[in-house]
Structures are given as structure tokens and as C-alpha cells.
Design a protein around this motif. Structure first.
Motif, short mmCIF file in Angstrom:
data_model
loop_
_atom_site.label_atom_id
_atom_site.label_comp_id
_atom_site.label_asym_id
_atom_site.label_seq_id
_atom_site.Cartn_x
_atom_site.Cartn_y
_atom_site.Cartn_z
N THR A 14 -3.28 5.34 24.97
CA THR A 14 -2.06 5.65 25.70
C THR A 14 -0.85 5.33 24.82
N VAL A 15 0.14 6.19 24.86
CA VAL A 15 1.39 5.97 24.13
C VAL A 15 2.56 6.41 24.99
N THR A 16 3.76 6.05 24.56
CA THR A 16 4.98 6.62 25.13
C THR A 16 5.66 7.45 24.05
N VAL A 17 5.99 8.68 24.40
CA VAL A 17 6.63 9.61 23.47
C VAL A 17 8.09 9.76 23.86
N LEU A 18 8.97 9.70 22.88
CA LEU A 18 10.41 9.84 23.09
C LEU A 18 10.92 11.08 22.37
N PHE A 19 11.72 11.87 23.06
CA PHE A 19 12.44 12.99 22.46
C PHE A 19 13.93 12.77 22.70
N ILE A 20 14.73 13.02 21.67
CA ILE A 20 16.19 12.97 21.80
C ILE A 20 16.78 14.17 21.08
N ASP A 21 17.81 14.78 21.68
CA ASP A 21 18.53 15.82 20.96
C ASP A 21 20.02 15.76 21.30
N ILE A 22 20.80 16.52 20.54
CA ILE A 22 22.24 16.57 20.70
C ILE A 22 22.60 17.67 21.68
N VAL A 23 23.43 17.35 22.66
CA VAL A 23 23.89 18.34 23.63
C VAL A 23 24.80 19.35 22.93
N GLY A 24 24.51 20.64 23.11
CA GLY A 24 25.37 21.69 22.56
C GLY A 24 25.34 21.80 21.05
N PHE A 25 24.21 21.43 20.44
CA PHE A 25 24.14 21.42 18.97
C PHE A 25 24.34 22.80 18.38
N THR A 26 23.73 23.82 18.97
CA THR A 26 23.84 25.17 18.42
C THR A 26 25.29 25.63 18.35
N ALA A 27 26.03 25.43 19.43
CA ALA A 27 27.44 25.81 19.45
C ALA A 27 28.26 24.96 18.48
N LEU A 28 27.90 23.69 18.37
CA LEU A 28 28.63 22.78 17.49
C LEU A 28 28.57 23.22 16.05
N VAL A 29 27.40 23.64 15.58
CA VAL A 29 27.22 23.93 14.16
C VAL A 29 27.38 25.41 13.84
N ASP A 30 27.61 26.24 14.83
CA ASP A 30 27.61 27.69 14.62
C ASP A 30 28.58 28.13 13.54
N ASP A 31 29.76 27.54 13.49
CA ASP A 31 30.77 27.95 12.51
C ASP A 31 30.94 26.96 11.36
N LEU A 32 30.01 26.02 11.24
CA LEU A 32 30.12 25.02 10.18
C LEU A 32 29.39 25.47 8.92
N ASP A 33 29.90 25.06 7.79
CA ASP A 33 29.20 25.29 6.54
C ASP A 33 27.90 24.49 6.55
N CYS A 34 26.89 25.03 5.91
CA CYS A 34 25.57 24.38 5.93
C CYS A 34 25.62 22.98 5.34
N ALA A 35 26.49 22.74 4.37
CA ALA A 35 26.60 21.41 3.79
C ALA A 35 27.14 20.41 4.80
N ALA A 142 7.34 15.08 27.50
CA ALA A 142 8.52 14.35 27.05
C ALA A 142 9.62 15.31 26.60
N ALA A 143 9.23 16.36 25.87
CA ALA A 143 10.22 17.34 25.41
C ALA A 143 10.87 18.06 26.57
N ARG A 144 10.08 18.42 27.59
CA ARG A 144 10.64 19.11 28.75
C ARG A 144 11.56 18.19 29.55
N LEU A 145 11.17 16.94 29.73
CA LEU A 145 12.01 16.01 30.48
C LEU A 145 13.35 15.80 29.77
N GLN A 146 13.31 15.72 28.45
CA GLN A 146 14.56 15.60 27.70
C GLN A 146 15.50 16.76 28.00
N ALA A 147 14.95 17.96 28.12
CA ALA A 147 15.78 19.13 28.40
C ALA A 147 16.43 19.06 29.78
#
Length: 210
Positions: A14-35, A142-147
């Protein structure tokens, strides 16, 4: 690899799995340079991984803006403290990011989801970036709950809540229907370690709004 070798390399636990992500990441980086995106990710991943390791977890993978970590694979095995450590890590990551400008420019909000259950652990891969180190439905749960987590919150499944109820204060949220699951999943919002139970329950007395 022979069946005997695989049995020695893999174990069920048995384990506990953690997922974390940034809210609105796609929109945040859409116009940013890759660097710039790379600098943002490097800063973010550095903060998350430091907190995960300090809490006894293992970083399994980075995917875009998501981090997956696993708790309970160490020498001490799994127990209430390992699961509670995962919850505390989720809360601590959000605290560490609060007010921090990633790459010196970007304030972000995150969502964290945790699930507890049985998996097959690849013992040799049970270290940082051991891609595929655990296999089981708990990973996708865990991934679905994070969403489904409200912004800037940590949510856990019923199993995680049951294991850690004496160590973490929670607020029950409405169950959620998740694609691929036959029944709605129980959802609990982690508030604070139990030492702060009274203050946490008073602070979050108003139901959360997604």
C-alpha cells in the motif's frame, strides 16, 4: 527477466500517491518564450521536489506542470504516518509557493490530489524519477482527484482520510463522479495537521467553492 527475478524486484504494498499541478498552466505559458517556461518549471519543480524529499516521499515523474510523488515505499514501509506525511507535503508545497514568484515573475496557484491503495512497486526504481515504479489504479485516482481539487487546496480520497484521520483535520466535500469509476468518489479537503484541528475547522467552516 525470469519470474523469480521479477518477484525479487517487485512487491505488492500500500502507498499514498500525490499529484500536484499548476492552475491555468497552459494559458500562463501560451505566449511565453520557451526559455522562460523552462526557468519557471525549473523553479517550480525545485520547490516541489525539495518539500517531497524532506517529507519522506519519492518523486516519480514530472509531466508538463504536474509532479507525481509516492509515499510509503521506504524502509519503514507504509502506515498512517507515511500517508499523513504525503498530506503534510501537499499543504507545505502550497505554503512554500504562496507569495513566491516563479522565475522571479510568476505567482501561481496549485491543486493537489492524493489517493491511497495497493500497487506493485518496482523496488529497483523506488527512488527519485523511478518512472513506472508503481502500478495500480490508485495512480489514476490521485490524478483525477487533483483535477477536481478547488484551487489552492489539497484533497484526498476516503482511504487516505480514514488512515490519517487522527493526524490530519479534514473537511468533507461532495462526492465526485470520475470518468471510468463506477461509483462517485468520496472527497476530503485537508485543512491542517491535527494539532491545528480546532483552528482549521473554524477557518474553513464555510463550504469550499470550486
Amino acid at each position: 527477466m525470469t519470474a523469480i527475478a521479477m518477484a525479487e524486484q517487485e512487491r505488492r504494498q500500500t502507498v499514498t500517491v500525490l499529484f500536484i499541478d499548476i492552475v491555468g498552466f497552459t494559458a500562463l505559458v501560451d505566449d511565453l518564450d520557451c526559455a522562460v517556461v523552462r526557468a519557471l518549471q525549473r523553479d517550480y519543480f525545485g520547490i516541489v521536489s525539495e518539500v517531497v524529499r524532506a517529507g519522506g516521499g519519492v518523486v516519480e515523474k514530472y509531466v508538463g506542470d504536474a509532479v507525481m510523488a509516492v509515499f510509503g515505499t521506504g524502509p519503514g514501509g507504509f502506515g498512517a504516518e507515511a500517508a499523513a506525511a504525503a498530506v503534510r507535503v501537499g499543504l507545505s508545497v502550497q505554503e512554500a509557493l504562496r507569495g513566491h514568484l516563479l522565475a522571479g515573475r510568476f505567482a501561481v496557484r496549485t491543486r493537489v490530489g492524493l489517493a491511497t491503495g495497493d500497487v506493485i512497486v518496482d523496488v529497483e526504481a523506488a527512488r527519485d524519477f523511478g518512472h513506472g515504479m508503481v502500478s495500480g489504479s490508485v495512480v489514476s485516482t490521485a490524478a483525477r482527484l487533483q483535477a477536481y481539487a478547488p484551487h489552492d487546496t489539497v484533497v484526498v480520497c476516503s482511504e487516505t482520510r480514514a488512515v490519517t484521520d487522527q493526524l490530519i483535520a479534514y473537511q468533507e466535500l461532495p462526492p465526485v463522479r470520475v470518468s471510468g469509476k463506477a461509483r462517485p468518489l468520496g472527497l476530503w479537503r485537508a485543512l491542517a495537521p491535527q494539532g491545528a484541528r480546532t483552528e482549521a475547522r473554524q477557518l474553513w467552516a464555510v463550504p469550499a467553492v470550486a
